[in-house]
Design a protein around this motif. Structure first.
Motif, PDB file in Angstrom:
ATOM      1  N   SER A   1      -5.463  -6.028 -19.303  1.00 33.73           N
ATOM      2  CA  SER A   1      -6.798  -5.886 -18.716  1.00 33.73           C
ATOM      3  C   SER A   1      -6.920  -6.672 -17.415  1.00 33.73           C
ATOM      4  N   VAL A   2      -6.373  -7.899 -17.410  1.00 30.75           N
ATOM      5  CA  VAL A   2      -6.426  -8.718 -16.191  1.00 30.75           C
ATOM      6  C   VAL A   2      -5.623  -8.061 -15.077  1.00 30.75           C
ATOM      7  N   ALA A   3      -4.413  -7.597 -15.393  1.00 33.80           N
ATOM      8  CA  ALA A   3      -3.570  -6.950 -14.385  1.00 33.80           C
ATOM      9  C   ALA A   3      -4.243  -5.691 -13.845  1.00 33.80           C
ATOM     10  N   ALA A   4      -4.919  -4.943 -14.725  1.00 28.84           N
ATOM     11  CA  ALA A   4      -5.645  -3.752 -14.288  1.00 28.84           C
ATOM     12  C   ALA A   4      -6.799  -4.137 -13.372  1.00 28.84           C
ATOM     13  N   ASP A   5      -7.478  -5.234 -13.701  1.00 26.04           N
ATOM     14  CA  ASP A   5      -8.589  -5.694 -12.872  1.00 26.04           C
ATOM     15  C   ASP A   5      -8.084  -6.121 -11.492  1.00 26.04           C
ATOM     16  N   ILE A   6      -6.944  -6.814 -11.470  1.00 28.00           N
ATOM     17  CA  ILE A   6      -6.378  -7.281 -10.196  1.00 28.00           C
ATOM     18  C   ILE A   6      -5.984  -6.109  -9.316  1.00 28.00           C
ATOM     19  N   ILE A   7      -5.236  -5.148  -9.865  1.00 25.05           N
ATOM     20  CA  ILE A   7      -4.794  -4.023  -9.047  1.00 25.05           C
ATOM     21  C   ILE A   7      -5.979  -3.131  -8.687  1.00 25.05           C
ATOM     22  N   SER A   8      -7.002  -3.101  -9.537  1.00 25.32           N
ATOM     23  CA  SER A   8      -8.212  -2.335  -9.216  1.00 25.32           C
ATOM     24  C   SER A   8      -8.908  -2.931  -8.006  1.00 25.32           C
ATOM     25  N   ARG A   9      -9.026  -4.266  -7.993  1.00 25.88           N
ATOM     26  CA  ARG A   9      -9.668  -4.936  -6.852  1.00 25.88           C
ATOM     27  C   ARG A   9      -8.829  -4.780  -5.587  1.00 25.88           C
ATOM     28  N   ALA A  10      -7.503  -4.914  -5.738  1.00 31.93           N
ATOM     29  CA  ALA A  10      -6.619  -4.825  -4.576  1.00 31.93           C
ATOM     30  C   ALA A  10      -6.548  -3.405  -4.025  1.00 31.93           C
ATOM     31  N   CYS A  11      -6.568  -2.430  -4.918  1.00 32.95           N
ATOM     32  CA  CYS A  11      -6.383  -1.039  -4.501  1.00 32.95           C
ATOM     33  C   CYS A  11      -7.700  -0.346  -4.157  1.00 32.95           C
ATOM     34  N   PHE A  12      -8.732  -0.608  -4.955  1.00 32.29           N
ATOM     35  CA  PHE A  12      -9.978   0.137  -4.787  1.00 32.29           C
ATOM     36  C   PHE A  12     -11.130  -0.677  -4.205  1.00 32.29           C
ATOM     37  N   GLY A  13     -10.897  -1.965  -3.931  1.00 30.07           N
ATOM     38  CA  GLY A  13     -11.924  -2.778  -3.295  1.00 30.07           C
ATOM     39  C   GLY A  13     -13.212  -2.814  -4.079  1.00 30.07           C
ATOM     40  N   SER A  14     -14.310  -2.437  -3.447  1.00 28.94           N
ATOM     41  CA  SER A  14     -15.625  -2.503  -4.100  1.00 28.94           C
ATOM     42  C   SER A  14     -15.764  -1.479  -5.213  1.00 28.94           C
TER      43      SER A  14
ATOM     44  N   GLU B   1     -12.869   0.063   4.352  1.00 26.42           N
ATOM     45  CA  GLU B   1     -12.585  -1.175   3.624  1.00 26.42           C
ATOM     46  C   GLU B   1     -11.092  -1.440   3.765  1.00 26.42           C
ATOM     47  N   LYS B   2     -10.732  -2.695   3.935  1.00 24.50           N
ATOM     48  CA  LYS B   2      -9.331  -3.034   4.147  1.00 24.50           C
ATOM     49  C   LYS B   2      -8.664  -3.291   2.801  1.00 24.50           C
ATOM     50  N   ASP B   3      -8.117  -2.261   2.185  1.00 24.73           N
ATOM     51  CA  ASP B   3      -7.431  -2.394   0.901  1.00 24.73           C
ATOM     52  C   ASP B   3      -6.335  -1.332   0.802  1.00 24.73           C
ATOM     53  N   LEU B   4      -5.657  -1.287  -0.337  1.00 30.40           N
ATOM     54  CA  LEU B   4      -4.551  -0.343  -0.498  1.00 30.40           C
ATOM     55  C   LEU B   4      -5.013   1.108  -0.450  1.00 30.40           C
TER      56      LEU B   4
ATOM     57  N   GLN C   1      -7.422   2.334   1.368  1.00 27.16           N
ATOM     58  CA  GLN C   1      -7.608   2.690   2.766  1.00 27.16           C
ATOM     59  C   GLN C   1      -6.261   3.002   3.432  1.00 27.16           C
ATOM     60  N   MET C   2      -5.265   2.202   3.066  1.00 26.23           N
ATOM     61  CA  MET C   2      -3.924   2.426   3.610  1.00 26.23           C
ATOM     62  C   MET C   2      -3.385   3.789   3.180  1.00 26.23           C
ATOM     63  N   ILE C   3      -3.611   4.163   1.918  1.00 23.46           N
ATOM     64  CA  ILE C   3      -3.148   5.460   1.422  1.00 23.46           C
ATOM     65  C   ILE C   3      -3.889   6.593   2.134  1.00 23.46           C
ATOM     66  N   LEU C   4      -5.188   6.423   2.357  1.00 24.02           N
ATOM     67  CA  LEU C   4      -5.978   7.442   3.057  1.00 24.02           C
ATOM     68  C   LEU C   4      -5.453   7.647   4.472  1.00 24.02           C
ATOM     69  N   GLU C   5      -5.167   6.547   5.163  1.00 24.84           N
ATOM     70  CA  GLU C   5      -4.662   6.642   6.537  1.00 24.84           C
ATOM     71  C   GLU C   5      -3.268   7.252   6.566  1.00 24.84           C
ATOM     72  N   SER C   6      -2.457   6.916   5.578  1.00 26.57           N
ATOM     73  CA  SER C   6      -1.113   7.469   5.503  1.00 26.57           C
ATOM     74  C   SER C   6      -1.156   8.970   5.249  1.00 26.57           C
ATOM     75  N   ALA C   7      -2.074   9.393   4.378  1.00 29.09           N
ATOM     76  CA  ALA C   7      -2.215  10.823   4.087  1.00 29.09           C
ATOM     77  C   ALA C   7      -2.679  11.581   5.321  1.00 29.09           C
TER      78      ALA C   7
END
Length: 543
Positions: A237-250, A316-319, A321-327
């Motif tokens: 759950s913690v790891a999911a919360d961390i990657i959720s915050r890092a990847c999806f921001g708000s 938002e500056k997160d993963l 956003q990076m995927i969106l720009e890459s796509a």
């Protein structure tokens, strides 16, 4: 006369249709014969002529029947052994040394993959086998593996069956893609996971971990100073919360919902792992397949909803956003933009939480079994943090003992059981010619437990072996591959190591732990190596 001509015309038309039908059936038969037998047989012959043997395959199923038979025999033997003794259940009344010796850290590969162990003993370091029409070349030769790890050619990629058999979970994302598609994805994603970027994520990692600490403190207070906790679920759950915050921001709360469904999808796909390569299995509308299709559709919808909200809300500056720009910058017309986004969100999400959560669970188990290392790691954290409860990058860098513990944990219990590669053209590694389309199967666990590589104590938990780093820990540094190897080394390893240090250091600072009598040591293969029955520990507050 007119009727006769019409009759002849209809007869001729029927003959033409029949001929076309027969040609179509014959063409289909030739195609199936080529795909299901001729091409695999040709690949086997190219390997056999080099003196590499293996079990003879059956038509359509390859070696699957024999694999199942060996597994059943192994399970029966295990059941008989369990009836005679209960060594798999830890006895807390025993001393720490005897309780630690009751758990073997090196037996699990032969238990999970007994057919590979049997064939390795019979055929040697290299052998071939097949599941359906997929040909595997088992590679346990350190010199050849080194050659493979040094290969930078785009023609050496991930097995094509992964993109087919595990498409619902990975799609054509960075974990399973190959060639130019993979190169574009890595070029876009890797810079966002460089160490200098990951350092900026430490704060969110600490915040997510603090919620875990509060939950454990509350549980301990409510149970008289000690609590029996299934830590793997909490870490996940913690790891999911961390990657959720890092990847999806708000939008991280939406990320948690995606995580739960991905976890269900992972379980469903792992149930058909032995049937990989059998033609048509993934298309049969079985109960398991219907569940996979439903989850895939729901996950896609959830991710695209988050993407829509992001585009409407702004930058938002997160993963994500990076995927969106890459796509948006992708010039490969074969890739659909939405599919590119969905696939890579799933890939980052799966890799970002699963590796860290399972490794953290194994770490705590090993520190519980070896309290001297637990005390040593805790003393280091107390000394480095010096009264602070929110570490920074410099503090984490100084945690040498904890780093050694994590490295030794991933040696004994690597997240991935195998490293796999498939050449899209005939390639040569050392003295071995590998035909196009053959899957190279490198057993990580076998390399990690080999006394020839790690010394006579390879079966023991000994973090001290990493005191001088990986190059000083073993005979062949390339044989240590918890994050893969070569150009396909996991782009998120910096993220994972920082996350593990944050999570484990803060747990060590607040709690001590020992093995619960409810814990049964049973590693399981569910795409990663995880505690099969969960990881239950006794947790206490540290004075």
């Amino acid at each position: 006369m007119m009727m006769m001509m019409e009759y002849l015309s209809v007869t001729l038309l029927l003959k033409i249709c029949l001929s076309i039908g027969l040609v179509g059936v014959l063409s289909l038969f030739v195609h199936l014969y080529n795909v299901l037998w001729l091409k695999p047989e040709r690949r086997r012959w190219k390997i056999q002529r080099q003196g590499i043997g293996g079990p003879p395959p059956s038509f359509l199923y390859g070696n699957i029947p024999e694999m199942k038979k060996i597994q059943q025999q192994q399970q029966q033997s295990k059941a008989m052994a369990a009836a005679k003794n209960h060594n798999n259940k830890v006895d807390l009344s025993s001393s720490s040394s005897s309780s630690s010796s009751s758990i073997s850290h090196t037996d699990w590969p032969s238990i999970l993959f007994p057919y590979l162990e049997e064939w390795r003993n019979k055929y040697g370091q290299m052998f071939m086998y097949s599941t359906g029409n997929i040909q595997f070349l088992y590679m346990n030769n350190p010199d050849v593996v080194k050659e493979i790890s040094l290969c930078t050619a785009l023609e050496l990629g991930k097995p094509s069956y992964l993109a087919k058999e595990r498409k619902p979970l990975f799609g054509d994302g960075i974990l399973v893609s190959s060639g130019k598609v993979w190169a574009h994805q890595r070029k876009s994603i890797a810079p966002e996971l460089y160490l200098n970027k990951v350092k900026g994520m430490i704060k969110l990692m600490v915040e997510s971990t603090e919620s875990l600490l509060r939950a454990w403190e509350s549980s301990i207070e409510g149970n008289g100073g000690i609590s029996n906790i299934r830590v793997d679920e909490h870490f996940r759950s913690v790891a999911a919360d961390i990657i959720s915050r890092a990847c999806f921001g708000s939008n991280y709360s939406k990320g948690e919902e995606i995580f739960l469904k991905l976890r269900d999808l992972q379980r469903a796909i792992s149930q058909r792992s032995l049937l990989i390569g059998v033609p048509g299995v993934r298309f049969i509308p079985s109960k398991n397949n219907r569940e996979i299709w439903r989850l895939e559709k729901e996950i896609r919808s959830l991710i695209l909803n988050v993407v829509k909200e992001r585009r409407e809300a702004g930058y938002e500056k997160d993963l994500l956003q990076m995927i969106l720009e890459s796509a948006a910058s992708n010039n490969n017309q074969e890739l659909d933009e939405n599919q590119f986004i969905v696939d890579n969100c799933k890939n980052i999400y799966f890799a970002g939480h699963e590796t860290s959560a399972t490794t953290a669970s194994w770490c705590l188990m090993l520190l519980a079994l070896y309290p001297e290392w637990q005390d040593r790691a805790r003393a280091e954290v107390v000394d480095v943090y010096n009264g602070h409860h929110r570490p920074d990058a410099d503090m984490l860098r100084k945690l040498k003992t904890l780093t050694m513990v994590i490295q030794e944990t991933m040696r004994l219990y690597p997240p991935a059981a195998f490293v796999s590669r498939e050449p899209s053209r005939d390639m040569k590694f050392g003295e071995v010619d590998v035909p196009e389309g053959v899957n190279i199967w490198i057993p990580v666990s076998t390399f990690h437990h080999d006394p020839e590589i790690w010394g006579h104590d390879a079966h023991m938990f000994n973090p001290e072996r990493f005191a001088k780093g990986i190059f000083g820990a073993c005979k062949f540094p390339h044989a240590y591959m918890p994050f893969g190897m070569g150009t396909r080394t996991c782009v998120g390893q910096n993220f994972a190591m920082i996350e593990l240090k944050v999570l484990l250091s803060l747990v060590l600072l607040k709690f001590s732990f020992s093995i619960s009598p409810n814990y049964h040591h049973s590693p399981a293969f569910r795409l990663v190596i995880e505690p099969g029955n969960g990881m239950e520990l006794f947790i206490r507050r540290v004075d």
